[in-house]
Design an enzyme around this catalytic site. Structure first.
Site, PDB file in Angstrom:
ATOM      1  N   LYS A   1      13.819  46.897  60.784  1.00  0.00           N
ATOM      2  CA  LYS A   1      13.186  45.700  61.425  1.00  0.00           C
ATOM      3  C   LYS A   1      14.195  44.719  61.519  1.00  0.00           C
ATOM      4  O   LYS A   1      15.242  44.438  60.666  1.00  0.00           O
ATOM      5  CB  LYS A   1      11.964  45.209  60.614  1.00  0.00           C
ATOM      6  CG  LYS A   1      10.986  44.407  61.317  1.00  0.00           C
ATOM      7  CD  LYS A   1       9.812  44.209  60.493  1.00  0.00           C
ATOM      8  CE  LYS A   1       8.953  42.824  60.789  1.00  0.00           C
ATOM      9  NZ  LYS A   1       7.607  42.932  59.991  1.00  0.00           N
TER      10      LYS A   1
ATOM     11  N   SER B   1       3.428  42.767  62.041  1.00  0.00           N
ATOM     12  CA  SER B   1       4.776  42.304  63.033  1.00  0.00           C
ATOM     13  C   SER B   1       5.740  43.444  62.865  1.00  0.00           C
ATOM     14  O   SER B   1       6.906  43.016  63.732  1.00  0.00           O
ATOM     15  CB  SER B   1       5.112  41.186  62.356  1.00  0.00           C
ATOM     16  OG  SER B   1       5.759  41.304  61.042  1.00  0.00           O
TER      17      SER B   1
ATOM     18  N   SER C   1       1.411  43.716  58.245  1.00  0.00           N
ATOM     19  CA  SER C   1       2.316  43.867  59.150  1.00  0.00           C
ATOM     20  C   SER C   1       3.030  45.410  58.890  1.00  0.00           C
ATOM     21  O   SER C   1       3.865  45.800  59.835  1.00  0.00           O
ATOM     22  CB  SER C   1       3.428  42.913  59.100  1.00  0.00           C
ATOM     23  OG  SER C   1       3.117  41.727  59.666  1.00  0.00           O
TER      24      SER C   1
END
Ligand SMILES: *[C@@H]1O[C@H](CO)[C@@H](O)[C@H](O)[C@H]1NC(C)=O
Ligand SMILES: *[C@@H]1O[C@H](CO)[C@@H](O)[C@H](O)[C@H]1NC(C)=O
Ligand SMILES: *[C@@H]1O[C@H](CO)[C@@H](O)[C@H](O)[C@H]1NC(C)=O
Ligand SMILES: *[C@@H]1O[C@H](CO)[C@@H](O)[C@H](O)[C@H]1NC(C)=O
Ligand SMILES: *[C@@H]1O[C@H](CO)[C@@H](O)[C@H](O)[C@H]1NC(C)=O
Ligand SMILES: *[C@@H]1O[C@H](CO)[C@@H](O)[C@H](O)[C@H]1NC(C)=O
Ligand SMILES: *[C@@H]1O[C@H](CO)[C@@H](O)[C@H](O)[C@H]1NC(C)=O
Ligand SMILES: *[C@@H]1O[C@H](CO)[C@@H](O)[C@H](O)[C@H]1NC(C)=O
Ligand SMILES: *[C@@H]1O[C@H](CO)[C@@H](O)[C@H](O)[C@H]1NC(C)=O
Ligand SMILES: *[C@@H]1O[C@H](CO)[C@@H](O)[C@H](O)[C@H]1NC(C)=O
Ligand SMILES: *[C@@H]1O[C@H](CO)[C@@H](O)[C@H](O)[C@H]1NC(C)=O
Length: 597
Positions: A153, A234, A258
């Protein structure tokens, strides 16, 4: 001719005209009012008709035909391939790591324009793969990740030619001091860092009402199962990249939901370990109390190989000093088959997590899995509960502002922590003047045209940066309210929360220990484990009526990874619920994406 196309054109013209008429006289906020109430951007279903209203071309290909078939890779079927298969091919001389990288880059070129899961490609990726191929040829295989391409990420620092920005232009060009600890471990274990994944900007911290999967730098990442719908966040891009076979495994972070949320919406196994099992040093933070780095795979085993790659003690994150787990770091030894379900005991926190308005539509599908588990020999205890659930869990779904008072909520703690933790992260960066949330807020206002600091200026950031503003209001003050909050949250989420629900007392007074809590992966199920810092894992069980994947999850106590792996893999083996994406509405440019289905 498709009348809706014409009306869309008219709608756009109308919006533009009304904006330009009011310019000069209205404030920015007033100017945005018509835009705010109507900020969906549609791409016409028939691109030909947009230019030629007389077009007789078919509107689009069939809903049910996969528009993006995956090519073979040097004679090998790479789609849905597992890490064990890839290791077999590399060991047997059928494929090299360089060839794996080539094939995944080909897949990214084919698909990323639509799904937008990959934000950046590592310019060194071939060099890394070549070096690992040479090592293998020379007789060294570092472990199961040797030569396997991965993405992380964009909130995980990499000290290389890539950026680390949490999706924000504010951090573009900033220079990180070193690799995040988990990135360092992945490199040591021979993983090939292919790139960075898109995410909800600042891992969702900045904006409360926004488009799921949106960031200024990465744009809108989409759900490959139905591109009009939310990828969840996320860790949106990390999950969608694995789901659509752009990468074998990936890594994400969770403060509250997330890892579990986007894995569920990508038909993946997502593992969110106990806070402290994986170091957060070098990861752009939200809250030192709740942040944790987790892993994603299309199979349970792949997700655990990925987890093994990032577990470790790190002097830069003292939470890791409390780690409990196997000495040799071998987590795949706990993998089991469906036979392990015989005699397993799972509790359903029915009133708090199953009877939520946010997951009503999925419950019938989830209950079929519960029946399968019973048939496989598991004991299901319906009605074990978190004693304080009425105070701390919303009956509607995800909400970290629930609590007996605003100063006794996880949201308050995260707001204070973010203020302090982001300051510490920024203090180690070079080539930037940004030093705290005040600076980030000012940046987003100055560049509101792209960063949407002012509500309504960017379709993906509907409410501007209210999350940052709430953090700013606390000034990071760790006063007596904060410490009361810490004590309260620990109590109601741990001893008088998950641990209490894991002990069940029958009406006749007999008490039993449950192996884990079985819950829907969506809605508000992540709130309490996030608050407690306890582990959770989600497994895919199919797709819903709008083609969006559905998952079931297990929650356990601190450091119960071995138990969650044993029973999670057993459930996964029984259900085998992973579905490949069909890229429904592949043409969609909708922003914000639809989170209602
Ligand atoms: C969006 O704009 C169209 C065209 O102007 C209008 O018909 C529609 O009612 C608007 N929708 C909302 C939610 O304001
Ligand atoms: C569409 O067809 C009408 C009627 O034949 C014609 O007048 C018009 O010019 C055509 N439009 C385009 C863009 O070809
Ligand atoms: C191959 O192994 C030899 C002997 O251990 C070592 O000297 C050499 O550097 C290795 N080469 C590579 C490319 O790893
Ligand atoms: C930042 O710059 C200072 C001064 O030039 C230097 O000493 C330090 O090593 C740099 N740190 C990073 C992370 O590049
Ligand atoms: C980490 O350090 C903080 C502050 O010194 C301390 O309160 C906390 O107990 C430590 N955590 C662990 C797991 O050692
Ligand atoms: C982990 O344990 C399993 C089961 O004992 C074994 O098959 C596997 O080889 C071990 N993995 C490593 C990397 O040693
Ligand atoms: C479930 O929630 C609804 C409100 O959403 C409520 O009416 C009902 O009593 C709750 N309890 C059970 C057991 O379903
Ligand atoms: C669990 O118990 C509630 C009543 O508290 C009931 O409404 C629900 O249907 C039960 N669920 C299952 C799976 O038995
Ligand atoms: C602590 O700070 C918060 C703001 O972060 C404030 O609302 C609260 O009143 C303060 N508590 C005390 C006891 O001063
Ligand atoms: C209490 O009830 C449970 C579940 O029905 C049963 O398994 C257990 O044996 C009972 N204990 C006693 C002491 O009767
Ligand atoms: C795709 O998602 C939209 C929501 O934006 C939904 O209305 C539609 O039913 C879904 N399509 C399919 C085929 O599931």
């Amino acid at each position: 001719m498709r009348p809706f196309v014409l009306s869309t054109v008219a709608g756009l013209l109308c919006t533009v005209t009304s904006l330009s008429t009011v310019q000069g006289t209205a404030s920015l906020l007033e100017l945005d009012a018509p835009y705010l109430s109507n900020n969906s951007l549609y791409f016409p279903q028939n691109a030909g008709a947009w230019q030629n209203p007389n077009s007789t071309a078919p509107a689009r290909i069939s809903e049910h035909e996969n528009p993006f078939p995956m090519a073979e890779c040097y004679g090998v079927a790479l789609e849905e391939a597992t890490i064990d298969q890839m290791q077999g091919w590399m060991a047997g001389g059928k494929l090299t790591s360089r060839q794996l990288v080539q094939c995944y880059l080909g897949r990214i070129l084919q698909l990323n324009e639509y799904v937008n899961a990959i934000q950046e490609i590592n310019p060194d990726v071939f060099m890394i793969a070549d070096q690992l191929d040479a090592e293998r040829a020379n007789g060294t295989v570092r472990g199961p990740l040797h030569g396997i391409p991965v993405v992380v990420k964009d909130n995980m620092a990499t000290k290389d030619k890539m950026e680390t920005t949490a999706g924000s232009y504010a951090l573009l060009g900033s220079i990180v001091p070193r690799d995040a600890h988990i990135v360092k471990l992945l490199r040591e274990k021979g993983a090939v860092l292919l790139g960075k994944a898109t995410l909800d900007e600042w891992a969702s911290m900045r904006t409360n009402s926004k488009s799921s999967g949106y960031s200024a730098r990465g744009g809108q990442s989409r759900n490959a199962y139905n591109l009009s719908t939310a990828p969840g966040g996320s860790s949106s891009g990390s999950c969608q990249a694995v789901a659509s076979n752009m990468i074998p495994i990936s890594f994400g972070t969770e403060t509250d939901g997330s890892v579990i949320g986007p894995a569920r919406r990508a038909s993946l196994v997502g593992f969110k370990p106990t806070v402290g099992l994986t170091s957060r040093a070098g990861v752009i933070p939200e809250s030192v109390h709740q942040d944790t780095v987790g892993s994603f795979g299309r199979t349970f085993k792949d997700a655990i190989y990925a987890l093994e790659g990032i577990v470790g003690v790190d002097p830069r994150d003292n939470y890791t000093s409390a780690q409990q787990g196997p000495k040799d770091g071998n987590y795949t030894q706990f993998l089991a088959t469906k036979d392990a379900l015989k005699g397993a005991k799972f509790g359903l926190p029915w009133l708090s997590l199953w009877n939520q308005t946010g997951n009503k539509a999925d419950v019938p599908q989830l209950l079929k899995v519960v029946d399968q588990l019973k048939a496989a020999g598991a004991t299901i205890i319906n009605g074990t509960e978190f004693p304080h659930y009425k105070d701390v869990i919303s009956p509607r779904g995800w909400d970290w502002t629930v609590g007996p008072s605003p100063l006794l909520t996880a949201g308050y703690r995260v707001n204070v922590d973010f203020y302090n933790n982001i300051r510490d992260y920024l203090s180690e960066l070079n080539n930037t003047n940004l030093r705290g949330v005040e600076d980030l807020i000012a940046y987003n206002i100055e560049y509101t045209g792209i960063e949407g600091g002012i509500p309504g200026t960017v379709a993906g950031f509907r409410s501007g940066q209210d999350g940052f503003m709430e953090s700013l209001e606390t000034k990071g003050e760790m006063n007596s309210s904060y410490y009361e909050c810490l004590a309260y949250l620990d109590r109601v989420s741990r001893t008088e929360g998950i641990d209490a629900a894991l002990s069940y007392t029958y009406p006749n007074g007999t008490e039993i220990k449950l192996d884990a809590l079985l819950v829907p992966s969506g809605s508000g199920s992540t709130n309490l484990p996030a608050t407690a810092g306890y582990p959770m894992v989600t497994m895919p069980i199919g797709v819903n009526a709008h083609s969006v994947p559905v998952g079931i999850a297990l929650i356990g106590t601190a450091w119960s990874e071995a138990t969650l792996i044993r029973y999670g893999s057993a459930i996964d083996d029984l259900v085998q619920g992973r579905k490949k994406p069909q890229f429904i509405e592949w043409w969609s440019k909708l922003v914000p994406v639809d989170y209602s289905v």
